[in-house]
Design an enzyme around this catalytic site. Structure first.
Site, PDB file in Angstrom:
ATOM      1  N   GLU A 316      79.848   7.546  -6.979  1.00  0.00           N
ATOM      2  CA  GLU A 316      79.191   7.781  -8.268  1.00  0.00           C
ATOM      3  C   GLU A 316      77.874   7.018  -8.326  1.00  0.00           C
ATOM      4  O   GLU A 316      77.868   5.786  -8.272  1.00  0.00           O
ATOM      5  CB  GLU A 316      80.138   7.289  -9.361  1.00  0.00           C
ATOM      6  CG  GLU A 316      80.011   7.942 -10.700  1.00  0.00           C
ATOM      7  CD  GLU A 316      81.128   7.483 -11.627  1.00  0.00           C
ATOM      8  OE1 GLU A 316      82.115   8.225 -11.761  1.00  0.00           O
ATOM      9  OE2 GLU A 316      81.024   6.397 -12.213  1.00  0.00           O
ATOM     10  N   CYS A 317      76.756   7.724  -8.395  1.00  0.00           N
ATOM     11  CA  CYS A 317      75.429   7.138  -8.572  1.00  0.00           C
ATOM     12  C   CYS A 317      75.150   6.089  -7.482  1.00  0.00           C
ATOM     13  O   CYS A 317      74.902   6.439  -6.341  1.00  0.00           O
ATOM     14  CB  CYS A 317      75.279   6.564  -9.981  1.00  0.00           C
ATOM     15  SG  CYS A 317      73.547   6.304 -10.468  1.00  0.00           S
ATOM     16  N   GLY A 318      75.199   4.805  -7.799  1.00  0.00           N
ATOM     17  CA  GLY A 318      74.944   3.791  -6.789  1.00  0.00           C
ATOM     18  C   GLY A 318      75.897   3.888  -5.621  1.00  0.00           C
ATOM     19  O   GLY A 318      75.524   3.608  -4.467  1.00  0.00           O
TER      20      GLY A 318
END
Length: 447
Positions: A316-318
């Site tokens: 997720e994202c990072g």
């Protein structure tokens, strides 16, 4: 009380956390919430209260979920403090919508630096712009001195609206970086910072204010749905440290309710990938720790073996950023430092100064839809073709790509797991991921 402001950057988090700290020091049981999606402000609210901090959002989490969390917290607390988001009336839904829906009195924090009579106009406008808005009063922030405070207080139409002032003091400010506030656990003097502001608030009416009592009704029977143990017997490993810290407590609660066993590890501390059936790499700041993550060749090999065995990874994202071949982080000059990362996704992630994604999103997985949001300053260049894109709440395009490569599922999209436990289970089971157009979503509450 809902702590709001005319805009971002006025001092909402500082006041909300310090107010919670002040009343907790006085022996009251205090719980805090954050309006809207946010991973960083809750760190300060948790430090102040010692209790988990959940998000309240009439779209992302849903009215029934908000009601259930407020009711449960009120049953064990003396004071509930909700920190608003952006300006009081910004967004759809806004902090004002939440205040009206649940009868939360609004404390308006106004940065009064270089301001005098206009302070009164702002306070009056915030209070009267929407009829029926519950109101507690106004606090002036970053005030030059007693004479300045007297001018601000005199500008109010209703003297009773004055709830005090905080001085313009560098020691009261909370440090920021590109995604928002620096998390409280990253600062050795975080508690001392809050105590300094709490000491100042103790001399204002907020130190002993008797707020009106608010009744939070329990969720109706129809809003409460049991969560099936769709992940029973499965172990999910979760990266958790300064590089991967964007984790909603409610997401962990949902995974537990689904029957999963959760184990945590720190890539930054050199810890090995635990024995697990699935892996979650949450968002955070991999760009600030890219050199350390790049040296984890052992973890890179373990992740490759995990994926080769067909075991799911939700990044997720990072967390997704760390799975690409490379990450480019701008330096002081024009050149960027390029780090080789974990290589489960082909391509490069590049940090930039401009915001690349922001706002609520919905992601359809088969017949179920997850609600969540996006907020990032990086962009990725990859030959992968997205399996699907998330959508904005109005059903419009412009959402985030979901990349699927074998058992790896990755996106800039931050999911609120409680919005669909069924879709959440699909992220962590070993069957091929189904995607589809977003469908109407009925919010659920864990029984």
């Amino acid at each position: 009380m809902l702590v709001a402001a005319p805009a971002s950057g006025q001092g909402k988090t500082t006041v909300a956390a310090a107010l919670a700290r002040l009343h907790a020091r006085q022996g009251r049981r205090v719980r805090a919430f954050k309006c809207g999606p946010d991973f960083l402000d809750p760190h300060w609210l948790r430090l102040a209260t010692g209790a988990p901090v959940h998000s309240l959002d009439l779209w992302m989490t849903g009215e029934a979920d908000c009601r259930a969390r407020l009711h449960a917290a009120a049953a064990e607390s003396d004071l509930l403090i909700v920190e608003g988001v952006m300006g009081l009336f910004d967004g759809t839904p806004s902090a004002a919508d939440l205040a009206q829906r649940f009868g939360l009195p609004v404390l308006a924090v106004i940065d009064a630096h270089a301001m005098a009579g206009t302070f009164g106009a702002l306070a009056h406008g915030l209070q009267s712009f929407r009829p029926g808005l519950p109101w507690a009063g106004v606090l002036a922030n970053r005030v030059a001195g007693e004479r300045h405070a007297d001018m601000l207080r005199g500008a109010l139409r209703e003297p009773a609206d004055w709830l005090g002032a905080l001085p313009r003091d560098a020691g009261f400010s909370l440090p920021e970086r590109h995604l928002g506030l620096v998390a409280a656990h990253e600062l050795g003097d975080a508690a001392e910072r809050l105590d300094r502001v709490a000491d100042s608030l103790a001399g204002t009416p907020l130190g002993s204010l008797q707020l009106p009592q608010v009744r939070f009704e329990p969720p109706s029977t129809g809003d409460v749905a049991p969560i099936a143990p769709l992940l029973a017997g499965r172990t999910i490993a979760i990266a958790r440290d300064a590089a991967f810290s964007f984790i909603y407590p409610a997401n962990l609660d949902t995974l537990n309710a689904l029957g999963a066993r959760l184990v945590f590890f720190s890539p930054l501390a050199g810890e090995a990938l635990p024995d697990c059936d699935a892996l979650w790499l949450p968002g955070g700041y991999p760009e600030l720790h890219a050199s350390t993550l790049a040296r984890r060749s052992d973890l890179r090999a373990a992740l490759a073996a995990h994926a080769a065995a067909g075991r799911p990874i939700w990044a997720e994202c990072g967390g997704m950023m760390a799975l690409f071949d490379e990450i480019a982080v701008p330096g002081d000059g024009d050149d960027a430092a390029v780090h080789a990362l974990w290589g489960l996704l082909p391509g490069r992630v590049t940090l930039q100064k401009r915001l690349a994604g922001l706002g609520p999103q919905a992601l359809a997985l088969g017949a179920h839809t997850l609600r969540g949001h996006t907020f990032h300053y990086s962009r990725c260049e990859t030959p992968l073709v997205p399996a699907v894109h998330s959508r904005r709440p109005q059903g419009t395009a412009g959402g985030e790509a979901l990349y699927v490569r074998g058992p790896v599922r990755a996106s800039y999209f931050h999911a609120w797991f409680a919005s669909s436990p069924e879709a959440t289970a699909r992220l962590f089971d070993a069957t091929p991921l189904e995607t589809g157009a977003p469908v109407a979503q009925e919010h659920r509450v864990d029984a």
